[in-house]
Design an enzyme around this catalytic site. Structure first.
Site, PDB file in Angstrom:
ATOM      1  N   CYS A  19      51.499  53.761  41.111  1.00  0.00           N
ATOM      2  CA  CYS A  19      50.049  53.942  40.989  1.00  0.00           C
ATOM      3  C   CYS A  19      49.586  54.379  39.603  1.00  0.00           C
ATOM      4  O   CYS A  19      48.530  53.928  39.140  1.00  0.00           O
ATOM      5  CB  CYS A  19      49.559  54.918  42.044  1.00  0.00           C
TER       6      CYS A  19
ATOM      7  N   HIS B 198      42.082  55.614  40.175  1.00  0.00           N
ATOM      8  CA  HIS B 198      43.093  54.967  41.015  1.00  0.00           C
ATOM      9  C   HIS B 198      42.527  54.762  42.413  1.00  0.00           C
ATOM     10  O   HIS B 198      41.941  55.671  43.004  1.00  0.00           O
ATOM     11  CB  HIS B 198      44.356  55.822  41.067  1.00  0.00           C
TER      12      HIS B 198
ATOM     13  N   ASN C 200      45.156  50.289  48.864  1.00  0.00           N
ATOM     14  CA  ASN C 200      45.731  50.870  47.660  1.00  0.00           C
ATOM     15  C   ASN C 200      46.738  49.875  47.095  1.00  0.00           C
ATOM     16  O   ASN C 200      47.817  49.680  47.657  1.00  0.00           O
ATOM     17  CB  ASN C 200      46.415  52.198  48.010  1.00  0.00           C
TER      18      ASN C 200
END
Length: 346
Positions: A122, A263, A293
């Site tokens: 990430c 993010h 995500n």
């Protein structure tokens, strides 16, 4: 922190952002059929409605090559004009060669170097971008592709709802070139917290189903583990102050920000962070509600949406903030370069 960009006779602009997500759409209703969860719970706690899963034979290099070619198409340039390909990933097709080399092979890029940056998945949306920026700043590379690509769903325990409801697969590509002085990407502020090493990581952990049969991911006995509450708490406790520190390092305040891209961890978390930073909700952008995500690709994919929607203009101050396993976190300030600001390769 020294701002290298301010000392150079040129900037490093993002010429284009390419993107690619798999065709398979997985809804909350689909997950209800095989996981101990509900659409209502996912929507209320995570804010994800749909996400994309890669097909069994679709790998990180496939997604990454498509994103790279999309970036080149958007910029109107040939992939053969690239000087360097960097891939930010934690799910390479193979341990070696680098995923970047696999992407180059599928995109038809030859005769230039390619390597990977593993910053914990990430965080890559800022970490890998900073690496690519510094290669352009070196003066030896005029056009650099920074690909963020992961097939996170291939690391799932099929019975693990914690990861299953959050993540999707995807890829994005920053296309970096020299731009006018005082424009483009500045040196990033980067941090890691080793004490949180096991908050989110890939466990090497042989597992079985209830009947004793072996349970495997596409990566064998490797499975993603994440303690979602700890990630959320870390972000809320640390990221807002980190953003203020980043702006102060540039002699700026959060009021100078035209757009902030976090993010894409959790729809509700992003809006809480925006509020805690002290910005109105219209100054951020999200895609997590429809893509899940997507690891390191989340930041550039969301930024790409903002560009496509006309929300980013030349001269705008754009801030990117990523965080994830490690708990590594990074931020960068961009003075957005317009088409006329690019000098192009010699």
């Amino acid at each position: 922190m020294t701002n290298i960009a301010s000392e150079l006779p040129f900037g490093v602009g993002i010429r284009a952002i390419g993107g690619h997500v798999p065709e398979q759409v997985v809804t909350n209703a689909d997950l209800e059929k095989r996981l101990d969860t509900t659409d209502e719970w996912i929507t209320r706690h995570i804010g994800v409605v749909t996400r994309r899963h890669s097909a069994p034979g679709e790998w990180t290099s496939d997604l990454g090559a498509a994103a790279l070619l999309d970036a080149c198409d958007r910029a109107g340039i040939s992939p053969h004009s690239l000087d360097l390909v960097i891939c930010g990933t934690y799910t390479p097709d193979h341990m070696i060669p680098a995923a970047a080399v696999g992407i180059m092979r599928k995109a038809g890029v030859n005769g230039v170097p390619g390597f990977d940056v593993n910053s914990g998945g990430c965080p890559g949306g800022v970490f890998a971008l900073d690496v690519g920026t510094k290669f352009v700043q070196s003066g030896h590379y005029r056009r650099v592709a920074v690909v963020l690509a992961d097939t996170t769903t291939k690391l799932f325990d099929p019975e693990d709802r914690n990861c299953g409801v959050i993540f999707g697969d995807g890829a994005a590509c920053y296309l970096l070139e020299r731009s006018a002085p005082q424009t483009g990407v500045t040196s990033a502020l980067l941090r890691s917290d080793p004490a949180t090493y096991e908050t989110a990581y890939v466990q090497r952990d042989p597992r079985t189903y209830a009947d004793g049969s072996p349970k495997k991911s596409f990566f064998g006995d490797n499975f993603t583990y994440m303690h979602g509450r700890s990630v959320r708490d870390f972000a809320l406790d640390n990221v807002p102050g980190f953003v203020h520190e980043l702006m102060e390092s540039h002699a700026m305040t959060v009021e100078d920000i035209d757009l902030i891209v976090f993010h894409q961890a959790n729809y509700h978390l992003i809006h809480l962070l925006t509020e805690k930073v002290g910005l109105p909700p219209e100054k951020t952008v999200t895609n997590v509600e429809r893509l899940g995500n997507t690891s390191g690709a989340g930041v550039p994919l969301a930024l790409r949406d903002a560009v496509d929607q006309g929300r980013v203009k030349p001269g705008d101050v754009v801030v990117l903030v990523s965080f994830g396993a490690g708990m590594s976190h990074g931020g960068t300030v961009i003075r957005w370069a317009g088409e006329d600001d690019f000098t192009g390769p010699a």
